[in-house]
Write a protein that holds these residues in place. Structure first.
Motif, mmCIF file in Angstrom:
data_model
loop_
_atom_site.group_PDB
_atom_site.id
_atom_site.type_symbol
_atom_site.label_atom_id
_atom_site.label_comp_id
_atom_site.label_asym_id
_atom_site.label_seq_id
_atom_site.Cartn_x
_atom_site.Cartn_y
_atom_site.Cartn_z
ATOM 1 N N VAL A 28 -14.900 -0.265 15.846
ATOM 2 C CA VAL A 28 -15.408 -0.987 17.013
ATOM 3 C C VAL A 28 -16.904 -1.285 16.840
ATOM 4 O O VAL A 28 -17.364 -2.390 17.133
ATOM 5 N N LYS A 29 -17.658 -0.320 16.321
ATOM 6 C CA LYS A 29 -19.084 -0.560 16.068
ATOM 7 C C LYS A 29 -19.282 -1.675 15.041
ATOM 8 O O LYS A 29 -20.213 -2.482 15.148
ATOM 9 N N GLU A 30 -18.406 -1.739 14.050
ATOM 10 C CA GLU A 30 -18.462 -2.814 13.052
ATOM 11 C C GLU A 30 -18.177 -4.166 13.720
ATOM 12 O O GLU A 30 -18.851 -5.163 13.431
ATOM 13 N N LEU A 31 -17.199 -4.197 14.618
ATOM 14 C CA LEU A 31 -16.907 -5.434 15.342
ATOM 15 C C LEU A 31 -18.121 -5.886 16.161
ATOM 16 O O LEU A 31 -18.449 -7.073 16.186
ATOM 17 N N ILE A 32 -18.772 -4.936 16.814
ATOM 18 C CA ILE A 32 -19.969 -5.253 17.602
ATOM 19 C C ILE A 32 -21.048 -5.836 16.691
ATOM 20 O O ILE A 32 -21.657 -6.864 17.005
ATOM 21 N N ALA A 33 -21.272 -5.205 15.553
ATOM 22 C CA ALA A 33 -22.292 -5.671 14.605
ATOM 23 C C ALA A 33 -21.991 -7.074 14.080
ATOM 24 O O ALA A 33 -22.910 -7.818 13.734
ATOM 25 N N ASN A 34 -20.701 -7.428 14.051
ATOM 26 C CA ASN A 34 -20.291 -8.743 13.561
ATOM 27 C C ASN A 34 -20.159 -9.778 14.677
ATOM 28 O O ASN A 34 -19.583 -10.850 14.462
ATOM 29 N N GLY A 35 -20.652 -9.457 15.882
ATOM 30 C CA GLY A 35 -20.714 -10.441 16.954
ATOM 31 C C GLY A 35 -19.491 -10.573 17.843
ATOM 32 O O GLY A 35 -19.405 -11.514 18.629
ATOM 33 N N HIS A 36 -18.546 -9.627 17.754
ATOM 34 C CA HIS A 36 -17.315 -9.724 18.550
ATOM 35 C C HIS A 36 -17.435 -9.104 19.943
ATOM 36 O O HIS A 36 -16.478 -9.149 20.717
ATOM 37 N N GLN A 37 -18.605 -8.525 20.258
ATOM 38 C CA GLN A 37 -18.866 -7.927 21.572
ATOM 39 C C GLN A 37 -17.754 -6.973 22.024
ATOM 40 O O GLN A 37 -17.372 -6.941 23.195
ATOM 41 N N ALA A 38 -17.218 -6.196 21.114
ATOM 42 C CA ALA A 38 -16.087 -5.310 21.401
ATOM 43 C C ALA A 38 -16.495 -4.129 22.270
ATOM 44 O O ALA A 38 -17.624 -3.629 22.177
ATOM 45 N N ARG A 39 -15.560 -3.712 23.102
ATOM 46 C CA ARG A 39 -15.676 -2.489 23.901
ATOM 47 C C ARG A 39 -14.307 -1.833 23.884
ATOM 48 O O ARG A 39 -13.279 -2.509 23.973
ATOM 49 N N SER A 40 -14.289 -0.518 23.798
ATOM 50 C CA SER A 40 -13.023 0.208 23.731
ATOM 51 C C SER A 40 -13.114 1.452 24.600
ATOM 52 O O SER A 40 -14.179 2.074 24.691
ATOM 53 N N GLY A 41 -12.008 1.805 25.229
ATOM 54 C CA GLY A 41 -11.993 2.995 26.067
ATOM 55 C C GLY A 41 -10.569 3.396 26.417
ATOM 56 O O GLY A 41 -9.611 2.752 25.998
ATOM 57 N N TYR A 42 -10.470 4.456 27.204
ATOM 58 C CA TYR A 42 -9.142 4.965 27.561
ATOM 59 C C TYR A 42 -9.038 5.164 29.063
ATOM 60 O O TYR A 42 -10.027 5.239 29.775
ATOM 61 N N TRP A 43 -7.805 5.227 29.530
ATOM 62 C CA TRP A 43 -7.533 5.454 30.951
ATOM 63 C C TRP A 43 -7.691 6.937 31.248
ATOM 64 O O TRP A 43 -7.152 7.766 30.520
ATOM 65 N N THR A 44 -8.390 7.283 32.289
ATOM 66 C CA THR A 44 -8.573 8.694 32.632
ATOM 67 C C THR A 44 -7.352 9.280 33.321
ATOM 68 O O THR A 44 -7.146 10.487 33.273
ATOM 69 N N GLN A 45 -6.526 8.444 33.942
ATOM 70 C CA GLN A 45 -5.382 8.950 34.685
ATOM 71 C C GLN A 45 -4.171 9.269 33.803
ATOM 72 O O GLN A 45 -3.373 10.118 34.138
ATOM 73 N N HIS A 46 -3.991 8.560 32.714
ATOM 74 C CA HIS A 46 -2.842 8.798 31.828
ATOM 75 C C HIS A 46 -3.160 8.286 30.434
ATOM 76 O O HIS A 46 -4.196 7.669 30.222
ATOM 77 N N GLY A 47 -2.279 8.519 29.491
ATOM 78 C CA GLY A 47 -2.524 8.111 28.114
ATOM 79 C C GLY A 47 -2.636 6.604 27.952
ATOM 80 O O GLY A 47 -2.121 5.835 28.753
ATOM 81 N N GLY A 48 -3.329 6.200 26.937
ATOM 82 C CA GLY A 48 -3.481 4.785 26.640
ATOM 83 C C GLY A 48 -4.895 4.318 26.878
ATOM 84 O O GLY A 48 -5.757 5.065 27.324
ATOM 85 N N GLY A 49 -5.127 3.060 26.560
ATOM 86 C CA GLY A 49 -6.459 2.518 26.730
ATOM 87 C C GLY A 49 -6.482 1.029 26.503
ATOM 88 O O GLY A 49 -5.450 0.359 26.529
ATOM 89 N N MET A 50 -7.680 0.540 26.241
ATOM 90 C CA MET A 50 -7.864 -0.897 26.129
ATOM 91 C C MET A 50 -9.078 -1.192 25.257
ATOM 92 O O MET A 50 -10.021 -0.405 25.214
ATOM 93 N N MET A 51 -9.011 -2.317 24.574
ATOM 94 C CA MET A 51 -10.157 -2.822 23.842
ATOM 95 C C MET A 51 -10.310 -4.298 24.208
ATOM 96 O O MET A 51 -9.326 -5.046 24.181
ATOM 97 N N VAL A 52 -11.512 -4.708 24.566
ATOM 98 C CA VAL A 52 -11.810 -6.120 24.806
ATOM 99 C C VAL A 52 -12.765 -6.575 23.716
ATOM 100 O O VAL A 52 -13.618 -5.800 23.259
ATOM 101 N N PHE A 53 -12.598 -7.817 23.287
ATOM 102 C CA PHE A 53 -13.440 -8.335 22.218
ATOM 103 C C PHE A 53 -13.334 -9.849 22.180
ATOM 104 O O PHE A 53 -12.413 -10.434 22.755
ATOM 105 N N GLN A 54 -14.255 -10.467 21.499
ATOM 106 C CA GLN A 54 -14.227 -11.905 21.307
ATOM 107 C C GLN A 54 -13.768 -12.224 19.889
ATOM 108 O O GLN A 54 -14.081 -11.503 18.946
ATOM 109 N N ALA A 55 -13.028 -13.330 19.783
ATOM 110 C CA ALA A 55 -12.576 -13.829 18.484
ATOM 111 C C ALA A 55 -12.485 -15.344 18.582
ATOM 112 O O ALA A 55 -12.340 -15.897 19.673
ATOM 113 N N ALA A 56 -12.548 -15.998 17.454
ATOM 114 C CA ALA A 56 -12.527 -17.460 17.429
ATOM 115 C C ALA A 56 -11.166 -18.027 17.819
ATOM 116 O O ALA A 56 -11.080 -19.146 18.320
ATOM 117 N N SER A 57 -10.098 -17.253 17.590
ATOM 118 C CA SER A 57 -8.742 -17.749 17.844
ATOM 119 C C SER A 57 -7.792 -16.573 18.010
ATOM 120 O O SER A 57 -8.138 -15.425 17.687
#
Length: 88
Positions: A28-57
């Motif tokens: 994720v830090k590599e994605l940020i360094a490459n301009g994808h504005q990535a963020r990643s995290g997990y749900w506190t209530q139950h398992g799983g999570g999400m990642m948001v990021f930018q991509a050209a397509s």
């Protein structure tokens, strides 16, 4: 650049999952360094999570997800969506 969201659910036991978290964070830090504005995290209530990021397509977004260590090591199942931002 469009935004994408990976919604994920853990499919392995926590000890196996936790082995791959450091590599995922580094990716994720590599994605940020490459301009994808990535963020990643997990749900506190139950398992799983999400990642948001930018991509050209959608194709680039799929390629980004395919390189995520959590995907490469079979730790999560996921769905990928293009997120249409309406307010910035």
């Amino acid at each position: 650049m469009p935004w994408f969201v990976k919604i994920e659910e853990g499919i392995v036991e926590k000890p196996k999952f936790d082995l791959h978290v450091p590599a995922h964070k580094a990716y994720v830090k590599e994605l940020i360094a490459n301009g994808h504005q990535a963020r990643s995290g997990y749900w506190t209530q139950h398992g799983g999570g999400m990642m948001v990021f930018q991509a050209a397509s959608l194709e680039e977004a799929k390629a980004i997800i395919a390189k995520d260590p959590l995907i490469q090591n079979g730790c999560v199942s996921y769905k990928l969506y293009e997120w249409q931002v309406v307010v910035e």
